[in-house]
Design an enzyme around this catalytic site. Structure first.
Site, PDB file in Angstrom:
ATOM      1  N   ARG A  16     -38.947   8.525  36.353  1.00 54.32           N
ATOM      2  CA  ARG A  16     -38.884   7.159  35.835  1.00 54.32           C
ATOM      3  C   ARG A  16     -39.691   6.214  36.714  1.00 54.32           C
ATOM      4  NH1 ARG A  16     -34.076   4.818  36.165  1.00 54.32           N
ATOM      5  NH2 ARG A  16     -34.444   3.398  34.430  1.00 54.32           N
TER       6      ARG A  16
ATOM      7  N   GLY B  48       0.274  12.114  10.129  1.00 51.97           N
ATOM      8  CA  GLY B  48       0.114  12.625   8.776  1.00 51.97           C
ATOM      9  C   GLY B  48       1.323  12.249   7.930  1.00 51.97           C
TER      10      GLY B  48
ATOM     11  N   VAL C 247       0.572   7.928  -0.107  1.00 59.75           N
ATOM     12  CA  VAL C 247       1.523   8.821   0.571  1.00 59.75           C
ATOM     13  C   VAL C 247       1.994   8.282   1.926  1.00 59.75           C
ATOM     14  CG1 VAL C 247       1.962  11.176   1.276  1.00 59.75           C
ATOM     15  CG2 VAL C 247       0.286  10.725  -0.477  1.00 59.75           C
ATOM     16  N   MET C 248       1.048   7.838   2.770  1.00 61.64           N
ATOM     17  CA  MET C 248       1.436   7.366   4.098  1.00 61.64           C
ATOM     18  C   MET C 248       2.348   6.135   3.989  1.00 61.64           C
ATOM     19  SD  MET C 248       0.290   9.208   6.659  1.00 61.64           S
ATOM     20  CE  MET C 248       0.266   8.146   8.112  1.00 61.64           C
TER      21      MET C 248
ATOM     22  N   SER D 128      -0.124   7.726  13.851  1.00 58.41           N
ATOM     23  CA  SER D 128      -0.524   9.125  13.697  1.00 58.41           C
ATOM     24  C   SER D 128       0.651   9.996  13.316  1.00 58.41           C
ATOM     25  CB  SER D 128      -1.130   9.664  14.993  1.00 58.41           C
ATOM     26  OG  SER D 128      -1.414  11.045  14.831  1.00 58.41           O
TER      27      SER D 128
ATOM     28  N   GLY E 108       0.870  -1.185   0.000  1.00 60.09           N
ATOM     29  CA  GLY E 108       0.000   0.000   0.000  1.00 60.09           C
ATOM     30  C   GLY E 108       0.895   1.218   0.000  1.00 60.09           C
TER      31      GLY E 108
ATOM     32  N   GLU F  19      -8.376  14.805  18.739  1.00 56.73           N
ATOM     33  CA  GLU F  19      -7.936  15.689  17.634  1.00 56.73           C
ATOM     34  C   GLU F  19      -9.129  16.533  17.133  1.00 56.73           C
ATOM     35  OE1 GLU F  19      -5.617  13.629  14.453  1.00 56.73           O
ATOM     36  OE2 GLU F  19      -7.199  14.301  13.089  1.00 56.73           O
TER      37      GLU F  19
ATOM     38  N   LYS G 100      -5.953   4.801  19.116  1.00 56.11           N
ATOM     39  CA  LYS G 100      -5.776   5.704  17.968  1.00 56.11           C
ATOM     40  C   LYS G 100      -7.097   6.395  17.651  1.00 56.11           C
ATOM     41  CE  LYS G 100      -3.985   7.763  14.344  1.00 56.11           C
ATOM     42  NZ  LYS G 100      -5.024   8.206  13.447  1.00 56.11           N
TER      43      LYS G 100
ATOM     44  N   ARG H 255      -0.596  -2.626  -5.297  1.00 55.57           N
ATOM     45  CA  ARG H 255      -1.475  -3.279  -6.273  1.00 55.57           C
ATOM     46  C   ARG H 255      -1.060  -2.932  -7.701  1.00 55.57           C
ATOM     47  NH1 ARG H 255      -6.838  -5.810  -4.762  1.00 55.57           N
ATOM     48  NH2 ARG H 255      -5.377  -6.163  -3.075  1.00 55.57           N
ATOM     49  N   SER H 256      -0.856  -1.629  -7.952  1.00 64.26           N
ATOM     50  CA  SER H 256      -0.330  -1.270  -9.276  1.00 64.26           C
ATOM     51  C   SER H 256       1.159  -0.963  -9.104  1.00 64.26           C
ATOM     52  CB  SER H 256      -1.062  -0.044  -9.828  1.00 64.26           C
ATOM     53  OG  SER H 256      -0.525   1.132  -9.287  1.00 64.26           O
TER      54      SER H 256
ATOM     55  N   HIS I  57      -7.554   9.040  20.172  1.00 60.16           N
ATOM     56  CA  HIS I  57      -6.615  10.101  19.773  1.00 60.16           C
ATOM     57  C   HIS I  57      -7.274  10.999  18.719  1.00 60.16           C
ATOM     58  CE1 HIS I  57      -3.887  11.641  16.663  1.00 60.16           C
ATOM     59  NE2 HIS I  57      -2.975  11.806  17.603  1.00 60.16           N
ATOM     60  N   ASN I  58      -7.895  10.371  17.734  1.00 64.52           N
ATOM     61  CA  ASN I  58      -8.540  11.162  16.686  1.00 64.52           C
ATOM     62  C   ASN I  58      -9.739  11.939  17.213  1.00 64.52           C
ATOM     63  OD1 ASN I  58      -6.660   9.928  15.037  1.00 64.52           O
ATOM     64  ND2 ASN I  58      -8.084   9.671  13.350  1.00 64.52           N
TER      65      ASN I  58
HETATM   66  C1  6PG Z   1      -3.452  11.320  12.328  1.00 69.20           C
HETATM   67  C2  6PG Z   1      -4.743  11.791  11.738  1.00 69.20           C
HETATM   68  C3  6PG Z   1      -5.089  10.977  10.521  1.00 69.20           C
HETATM   69  C4  6PG Z   1      -6.215  11.558   9.674  1.00 69.20           C
HETATM   70  C5  6PG Z   1      -7.581  11.143  10.176  1.00 69.20           C
HETATM   71  C6  6PG Z   1      -8.553  12.231  10.451  1.00 69.20           C
HETATM   72  O1  6PG Z   1      -3.468  10.991  13.510  1.00 69.20           O
HETATM   73  O2  6PG Z   1      -2.458  11.294  11.618  1.00 69.20           O
HETATM   74  O3  6PG Z   1      -5.769  11.683  12.670  1.00 69.20           O
HETATM   75  O4  6PG Z   1      -5.306   9.664  10.934  1.00 69.20           O
HETATM   76  O5  6PG Z   1      -6.058  12.901   9.464  1.00 69.20           O
HETATM   77  O6  6PG Z   1      -8.067  10.307   9.196  1.00 69.20           O
HETATM   78  O7  6PG Z   1      -9.362  12.451   9.349  1.00 69.20           O
HETATM   79  P1  6PG Z   1     -10.825  13.054   9.379  1.00 69.20           P
HETATM   80  O8  6PG Z   1     -10.715  14.439   9.922  1.00 69.20           O
HETATM   81  O9  6PG Z   1     -11.207  13.039   7.940  1.00 69.20           O
HETATM   82  O10 6PG Z   1     -11.706  12.165  10.181  1.00 69.20           O
END
Ligand code: 6PG
Length: 475
Positions: free
Chosen positions: A445, A130, A12-13, A128, A9, A189, A182, A33-34, A185-186
């Site tokens: 209730r 980016g 970019v990541m 995490s 895969g 975020e 994770k 894959r390609s 974490h998001n």
């Molecule tokens: C990270 C980011 C990464 C991505 C998420 C959030 O920790 O590197 O959280 O995983 O930016 O997919 O994306 P959304 O804002 O689209 O939910």
């Protein structure tokens, strides 16, 4: 020779992580894959280290030293399932598959079980940071069996970010725990970004500051308690001038926020676990609201009501907003850590909250100086009932509370939505309140459904005979 690790895969990541492995001295087998993507990577960065080009999963498996160790960096969901299946067919007993995507933790639990049945060791790892983090050093949250971590941990730790010499990678716990943390974490975020957005909105609309001036405010904030990656890049985005129009870029970007799912998953899980993550939930809903076009259109002509109440916009307003942001951020993290603690009990994971704060200090999107304070808090007391009781956070909240109330009141008077600030303050006030109206909820209730209530002065469950003589009986 054979490769130490493989990456399949190469978007970019995946490409950046593969380069990161190679730059750290590992021989990396590449698969996509390609083949075009594999070749593009080798054309531009092939000289950065030792890569092995492969065209098929069979070649990929053959290129790897045993026990094989492959990292999958494809889209979460069915794409991940099919790659896992292909790899498992080409791999032998004891080989290791790591899923580095943003997988839903329940999928990871399922996949680990399925792989274990086929003799393959499976690790769901949250990654995490980016694109830049992937290349320079991300924060890595691997779950799965501790015995598998012993094999791949040293490699992952080497390519992760480091803070004070410590890697931003540690074994989180069993099966889906890595992807669970994770996910949270998001969620955090999302909450961080929502709070930043509210601060920006208030300072612009009420404080009268333009984006260029606000870029400077956020730059200064980044030198204090709020020092963090997201505050730093807020300053950069606000300073950006649009090439086409000469306006601040933020003024030409459509005000509808997207979301891929991790924030929503966090809230769904919190609902199931019964943990109030109001800060994260408001952030997810605020994104949904921004994209609710028919409703926004329908609501355009709603009256604002009286907004002529004198507003607190003096010189101290910027500092007040900074404190409201900091206090709300503390609440959102306290809630997120509560959710992780609840999941630890629910799934029997051996998660140490202080370790999470440690590996989030660098590499990841929510990296911040503030996480050092969380590390300290759990070091002092690993069993904290809530972050708010840690001495540092108690004193920070005490320092912020007056400003926080003024800012929420100002937002209400000015008609500016600040759901993150307001809901976090409501949560804070609910924690402080000795008698909550939940007592009345229980009475209601019991009235309509005989759901019973407990008494403050006696053990047991009680019911009032509401439709009879209204005497109380023990249930
Ligand atoms: C990270 C980011 C990464 C991505 C998420 C959030 O920790 O590197 O959280 O995983 O930016 O997919 O994306 P959304 O804002 O689209 O939910």
């Amino acid at each position: 020779g054979k490769a130490n690790i493989g990456v399949t895969g190469l978007a970019v990541m995946g490409s950046n992580i593969a380069r990161n492995f190679a730059r750290n001295g590992f021989t990396v087998a590449l698969h996509n894959r390609s083949v075009a993507k594999t070749d593009a990577l080798l054309d531009t960065h092939g000289d950065e280290g030792s890569f092995i080009r492969t065209e098929s999963i069979a070649e990929f498996a053959d290129a790897l030293a045993t026990p094989r160790c492959a990292l999958i960096m494809v889209q979460a969901g069915s794409a991940t399932d099919s790659v896992i299946d292909e790899l498992a067919s080409a791999f032998d007993e004891g080989d290791i598959i790591i899923d580095g995507g943003n997988a839903l933790y329940t999928d990871t639990i399922r996949r680990e079980k399925e792989m274990a049945e086929r003799g393959i060791r499976f690790i769901g790892a949250g990654i995490s940071g980016g694109e830049e983090g992937a290349l320079e050093g991300p924060s890595i949250m691997p779950g799965g069996p501790a015995s598998s971590y012993e094999v791949v941990g040293p490699i992952l730790e080497k390519i992760s970010a480091h803070v004070d010499g410590q890697p931003c990678c540690t074994h989180i716990g069993e099966d889906g725990s890595g992807h669970f943390v994770k996910m949270v974490h998001n969620g955090i975020e999302y909450s961080d970004m929502q709070l930043i957005g509210e601060a920006y909105h208030l300072l612009r609309e009420v404080g009268g500051l333009e984006p260029a001036a606000l870029a400077e405010v956020f730059r200064e904030w980044n030198e204090g308690d709020l020092d963090s990656y997201l505050i730093e890049i807020t300053s950069q985005v606000l300073a950006q001038v649009d090439e086409r129009t000469g306006s601040p870029l933020v003024d030409v970007i459509v005000d509808q926020a997207g979301q891929k799912g991790t924030g929503r998953w966090t809230v769904k899980s919190a609902l199931d676990l019964g943990v109030p993550v109001t800060g994260i939930a408001e952030a997810v809903f605020a994104r949904a609201l921004s994209s609710s076009l028919p409703q926004r259109e329908a609501g355009k002509s709603l009256p604002s009501g009286a907004t002529n109440v004198p507003l607190d916009t003096g010189d101290d307003f910027v500092e007040d907003v900074r404190k409201a942001l900091y206090a709300s951020k503390i609440i959102a993290y306290a809630q997120g850590f509560d959710q992780i603690n609840a999941a630890k009990d629910e799934y029997g994971w051996d998660i140490h909250r202080g370790d999470l704060a440690t590996i989030w200090r660098g590499g990841c999107i929510i990296r911040a100086k503030f996480l050092n304070r969380i590390v300290d808090a759990y070091e002092e007391n690993p069993e904290l009932r809530s972050l708010v009781e840690a001495p540092y956070f108690l004193s920070a909240l005490t320092d912020c509370i007056d400003s926080w109330r003024r800012v929420v009141a100002t937002a209400v008077h000015a008609g500016i939505p600040a759901p993150g600030f307001a809901s976090s303050l409501a949560y804070y006030d609910a924690l402080r309140t000795s008698r909550l109206p939940a007592a009345l909820t229980q009475g209601l209730r019991d009235y309509f459904g005989a759901h019973t209530y407990r008494r403050t002065d006696a053990e047991g469950a009680f019911h009032t005979l509401w439709s009879g003589d209204r005497s109380e009986v023990e249930a």
